[in-house]
Structures are given as structure tokens and as C-alpha cells.
Design an enzyme around this catalytic site. Structure first.
Site, mmCIF file in Angstrom:
data_model
loop_
_atom_site.group_PDB
_atom_site.id
_atom_site.type_symbol
_atom_site.label_atom_id
_atom_site.label_comp_id
_atom_site.label_asym_id
_atom_site.label_seq_id
_atom_site.Cartn_x
_atom_site.Cartn_y
_atom_site.Cartn_z
ATOM 1 N N ASP A 32 9.213 -47.479 -2.142
ATOM 2 C CA ASP A 32 9.889 -48.982 -1.630
ATOM 3 C C ASP A 32 10.657 -49.383 -0.486
ATOM 4 O O ASP A 32 11.373 -48.632 -0.164
ATOM 5 C CB ASP A 32 11.491 -49.537 -2.790
ATOM 6 N N THR A 84 2.175 -59.764 -5.746
ATOM 7 C CA THR A 84 1.873 -60.615 -5.273
ATOM 8 C C THR A 84 2.354 -62.322 -5.656
ATOM 9 O O THR A 84 1.304 -62.040 -6.763
ATOM 10 C CB THR A 84 -0.057 -60.241 -6.158
ATOM 11 N N VAL A 153 1.634 -55.148 -19.441
ATOM 12 C CA VAL A 153 2.440 -54.910 -20.099
ATOM 13 C C VAL A 153 3.370 -55.756 -20.400
ATOM 14 O O VAL A 153 3.413 -56.611 -19.694
ATOM 15 C CB VAL A 153 3.829 -53.427 -20.165
ATOM 16 N N LYS A 204 -7.685 -59.498 -15.553
ATOM 17 C CA LYS A 204 -6.302 -59.465 -15.678
ATOM 18 C C LYS A 204 -6.281 -61.090 -15.406
ATOM 19 O O LYS A 204 -5.018 -61.811 -16.142
ATOM 20 C CB LYS A 204 -5.712 -58.373 -14.704
ATOM 21 N N ASN A 208 -3.997 -63.775 -18.664
ATOM 22 C CA ASN A 208 -2.959 -65.176 -18.275
ATOM 23 C C ASN A 208 -3.116 -66.691 -18.178
ATOM 24 O O ASN A 208 -2.220 -67.075 -18.715
ATOM 25 C CB ASN A 208 -2.414 -64.394 -17.196
ATOM 26 N N HIS A 242 -5.107 -71.995 -40.218
ATOM 27 C CA HIS A 242 -6.811 -72.042 -40.445
ATOM 28 C C HIS A 242 -7.138 -70.510 -39.847
ATOM 29 O O HIS A 242 -6.218 -70.039 -38.882
ATOM 30 C CB HIS A 242 -7.162 -72.882 -39.624
ATOM 31 N N ARG A 244 -9.459 -68.925 -37.890
ATOM 32 C CA ARG A 244 -9.545 -69.407 -36.493
ATOM 33 C C ARG A 244 -8.678 -70.110 -35.474
ATOM 34 O O ARG A 244 -9.144 -69.819 -34.554
ATOM 35 C CB ARG A 244 -10.732 -69.518 -36.680
ATOM 36 N N GLY A 255 7.631 -70.201 -17.719
ATOM 37 C CA GLY A 255 7.961 -69.192 -16.007
ATOM 38 C C GLY A 255 7.569 -67.804 -15.860
ATOM 39 O O GLY A 255 6.205 -67.417 -16.452
ATOM 40 N N CYS A 258 3.763 -64.165 -13.730
ATOM 41 C CA CYS A 258 2.492 -64.127 -13.439
ATOM 42 C C CYS A 258 1.828 -65.233 -14.499
ATOM 43 O O CYS A 258 1.105 -65.381 -14.003
ATOM 44 C CB CYS A 258 2.655 -62.818 -15.475
ATOM 45 N N LYS A 313 12.229 -66.266 -20.051
ATOM 46 C CA LYS A 313 12.184 -66.234 -21.458
ATOM 47 C C LYS A 313 13.038 -65.522 -22.522
ATOM 48 O O LYS A 313 14.108 -64.768 -21.693
ATOM 49 C CB LYS A 313 10.992 -65.187 -21.309
#
Ligand code: SAJ
Length: 418
Positions: A32, A84, A153, A204, A208, A242, A244, A255, A258, A313
Site C-alpha cells: 500500500d 477507482t 462483496v 460488475k 451495481n 407479486h 416477479r 452512498g 460502489c 449505510k
């Protein structure tokens, strides 16, 4: 596995991944650029909050399966797990990926595997990673294998989901995919699906984006229900009977690092074709301002607010892109005094009853577990005006109204005081 693994980036994804490999008897070296992260890690300490991670890290540092430093050393496998971010103009910030990739070029040898885990725009492996790796003089695809295997994850559940989630592996050729699959089989119990690198990148981002668009739909429904004087959460609950239909939940905005970011990586590639994605981003980004205007209505000229929760969250310490930061900013812009209580942060880990004293409005912004045991009677006695705004549908309105509070739920009609 006898191969050595080097992981670039020891953040929310890199560190758990490093610890996971190390706890499966792999020799791991973590890198790092932040010296503090490395110094702490060398002592077995970490600065991020994640269930089970401190214990696992302490163990693998002690057994010396996980070592670390600020510059890469020779390895057999290189995993890139750097951030990123999205730039001011909503383009993808690929600087960390580029410099991480460049840093391993001098170390590459025949037979090595390079895996990009960072969430990246489609074609990043082909257009950015491979050209940089070619500077090594090796034959990329034949001497050196390259793949994208996105992390998927959920923060708060990382260790469990790293093992049990299905995983996508997208190689630049079949050999790259197979070698990457074999690598992750070290600890992954979910299925590992093979595809090409650009498809993996797009998967990916779409996962999201799916969530972002659905949350925007729920938020739009909330605004309509407020106007119609009905309860959006009741509509959602009943509609989801419902088989579906799976409507998401409205809230104060989206927030995290991602969901609020990834759709931009697709939009950037085809702005003329991504109207729904773009609108979803705008809808979700407007929610903090909407909550602020609900709060200002409830304040009715008064101006002391206590905000419960500031992270993006519940039950995490991560404040990145938290909509609550924007909510607070907007309240302050409107001359409101704001106090914040959040047991998951060092700065705001303050006494809730002390900080609700003399307040005119309590905003339940993040439904942390700790808030479930709040004694609202005690809070009621010391507040100047007795208002509560629930942005998460997590409060028992009837019992609060019995105490005497004026309660407003986002996405519903009038507050208690009609
Ligand atoms: N939110 C709502 N309404 C909902 C669901 C979420 O307003 O119905 C808000 C949350 O409050 C939060 C934000 O959305 O502010 C995102 O939270 P989240 O728990 O949905 O997702 P993240 O960002 O913590 O993790 C996501 C996950 N992606 C999906 O579920 C498709 C995770 O699996 C990814 O690995 C992660 O993004 C990532 O790193 O990309």
C-alpha cells in the site's frame, strides 16, 4: 497453493482478500502506498471496521503468512485492488490502477498471473493493463496471464461473501481464465464462472447499476407517494408479494464507493445510450436535498437538528459518498445548526441524549443497530420541539406518537401534525 501472491492496495477489498489467501496457507505480500496502513499492519493492526477482519489479520500477520510494504516485490501472482474513484467530471479515475500496473512491470517473469480486481470501465484490461504489461518485453497472454475478477462483496459481510459468493473470472484468453479460477479456488466455495475480461468488467458494473436504478425507482415512488398522501413502504411491501416484483427501498440517497460510482463507468462509454442510468444517478443524488427540505418544513422556522448516523449505510464505519454528508451540508446552507451522533465513527461517537438536548428535530439518517435501543421518552423530555424524521422506515411511529412526538416518514403523507 505454492505460488506467492502479491496484492496491491490494502483497503476495504485488498486487505480482506490478502488475509483470506494468507489464512489458506498462501504466502502473501501486501503493498500500500499509505505508510500508516503498512506500519499498522506490520503490527497486526487495521484501521477499517469489518466483521471478523481484525482477528483474521492479527493471526496471519503473527504466522507471517501476510507480510507487507510500500513497494512491490517479486511474486508469482499480482492482484490489483486499488481504488477507482470517479472524477469531478464523472469520468473514471484510473490513475491508481495505472501506477499499480506500472509498478509490477519490472518484476514480471514467465508464468506470472496478473488479476485486476478493482471495479473498472469496460475494456480496462485490454486498453490499459495489457499495453502497460507489454513494456516488460514478455508475451502477454503467452508468458504472462491476465484477467479481471471483480470483487462483489458486501461491506459488513466481506469475509463471509468472499468465500461463499459466486465469482466471475474474465481472462484475456482461456489459459488466463483457468489460472485465475484455480487461484480463487484456494478459498472460494461459490461457483466460479469463466468469461472474457470485458464481459467480466461489464457484469460488475451492471450489478451495481441494477441496484442504483432500482433504488432510484423506489425513491421516485417515495416522492409520488408523499404527494398522494400514501405510504410508499406499504406500497412496496404489498407489491413485492407479486412473485416477479422486487421493489427496493427509498431512503436519503445512495452512498458508498460502489453503487453511487459504478454506473458512471458505463455512462462514460456511451452517454447517448444510457438515459435511464443517468437519470437514476440524478434521482438518487437529489434525495439528500429532498430530505433536507422535509426537515426544514418540519422545523417551521426553528433551527436545531440532531442527525443520527452519518455513514453511508447501517453498521459500517465508511463515510465515503455518504448521502448524509450532503444532507448535513444542505441543512447548514439553510442556516440550520446540526449535531451528529454516530457510534461507528470516532468523531461523532458522542452521547445521544446530550446531543439531542434542546434539539427541534431528530433525523434518523442511518439505521445502525445501536439506535434500536434508544430511550425516546428520555430524549423527548429534553428536546425543545418534539419532531422526528425517519428516513429509513425503521421507527415505530405509533409508540413515538404515544410519547407525543410529531413523526414524519420519508415517502409517506403528512406528518402526525396534519
Ligand atoms: N440503499 C437504498 N435502498 C435500498 C438499498 C440500498 O437506499 O433498497 C442505499 C444504502 O443505504 C446505501 C447504498 O444504497 O447508501 C448502497 O448500499 P448497499 O448495501 O446496497 O451496497 P454497497 O455499496 O455496500 O455494496 C454494493 C454491493 N452490490 C450489490 O449489492 C449489487 C456489493 O455486492 C458490491 O461488492 C459493492 O457494492 C461493490 O464493491 O461494488
Amino acid at each position: 497453493m505454492s505460488k506467492k501472491v502479491l496484492i496491491l492496495g490494502l483497503g476495504y477489498i485488498g486487505l480482506p482478500t490478502a488475509a483470506m489467501f494468507a489464512s489458506h496457507d498462501v504466502d502473501v505480500y501486501g503493498v500500500d502506498v499509505n505508510e500508516k496502513v503498512v506500519e499498522n499492519l506490520q503490527k497486526g493492526e487495521i484501521i477499517i471496521e469489518e466483521n471478523g477482519l481484525p482477528e483474521l489479520v492479527r493471526e496471519v500477520v503473527k504466522t507471517q503468512k501476510l507480510k507487507c510494504g510500500t513497494t512491490p516485490i517479486e511474486s508469482d501472482v499480482y492482484i490489483i485492488a486499488v481504488p477507482t474513484p470517479v472524477n469531478e467530471d464523472k469520468s473514471a479515475g484510473m490513475d491508481y490502477v495505472i501506477s499499480a500496473t506500472k509498478s509490477i512491470v519490472p518484476l514480471l517473469k514467465k508464468g506470472d498471473l496478473v488479476v485486476l480486481e478493482s471495479t473498472s470501465p469496460p475494456r480496462t484490461v485490454l486498453d490499459i493493463i495489457v499495453p502497460i504489461l507489454k513494456e516488460s518485453g514478455l508475451d502477454i497472454g503467452k508468458d504472462v496471464f491476465v484477467s479481471h475478477s471483480p470483487e462483489r462483496v458486501l461491506p459488513g459481510q466481506i469475509l463471509n461473501e468472499l468465500v461463499n459468493n459466486d465469482r466471475i473470472v474474465g481472462g484475456i484468453n482461456e489459459e488466463s481464465s483457468l489460472k485465475t479460477k484455480e487461484l480463487y479456488e484456494t478459498f472460494v466455495k461459490g461457483q466460479i464462472f469463466i468469461t472474457d475480461s470485458t464481459t467480466a468488467e461489464m457484469c460488475k458494473l451492471m450489478e451495481n447499476t441494477y441496484r442504483d436504478v432500482n433504488i432510484a425507482l423506489a425513491n421516485e415512488l417515495a416522492l409520488v407517494c408523499e404527494k398522494m398522501g400514501i405510504n410508499a413502504f406499504e406500497v412496496i411491501n404489498l407489491s413485492n408479494k407479486h412473485p416477479r416484483v422486487n421493489l427496493h427501498s427509498p431512503g436519503p440517497g445512495v452512498g458508498g464507493h460502489c453503487i453511487a460510482v459504478d454506473p458512471w463507468f458505463i455512462i462514460e462509454k456511451a452517454p447517448e445510450l444510457t438515459k435511464i442510468m443517468n437519470l437514476a444517478r440524478i434521482t438518487n443524488d437529489n434525495m439528500p436535498k429532498h430530505v433536507s427540505s422535509l426537515a426544514i418544513d418540519m422545523l417551521d422556522g426553528k433551527n436545531n437538528v440532531t442527525v443520527l448516523g452519518i455513514t453511508y449505510k447501517p453498521d459500517v464505519d465508511d463515510m465515503r459518498e455518504s448521502p448524509i454528508l450532503y444532507l448535513i451540508e444542505d441543512l447548514k446552507k439553510n442556516g440550520v445548526n446540526v449535531k451528529v451522533v454516530d457510534p461507528h465513527t470516532d468523531k461523532y461517537n458522542v452521547d445521544i441524549y446530550e446531543n439531542a438536548k434542546d434539539s427541534d428535530l431528530l433525523i434518523l439518517a442511518v439505521n445502525h443497530k445501536e439506535f434500536e435501543s434508544i430511550d425516546y421518552k428520555k430524549i423527548y423530555e429534553n428536546m425543545s420541539s418534539k419532531n422526528i424524521l425517519d428516513t429509513r422506515n425503521c421507527l415505530d411511529r405509533t409508540s413515538l406518537e404515544e410519547i407525543g412526538f410529531n413523526v414524519k416518514l420519508i415517502g409517506s403523507g403528512a406528518s402526525s401534525e396534519r
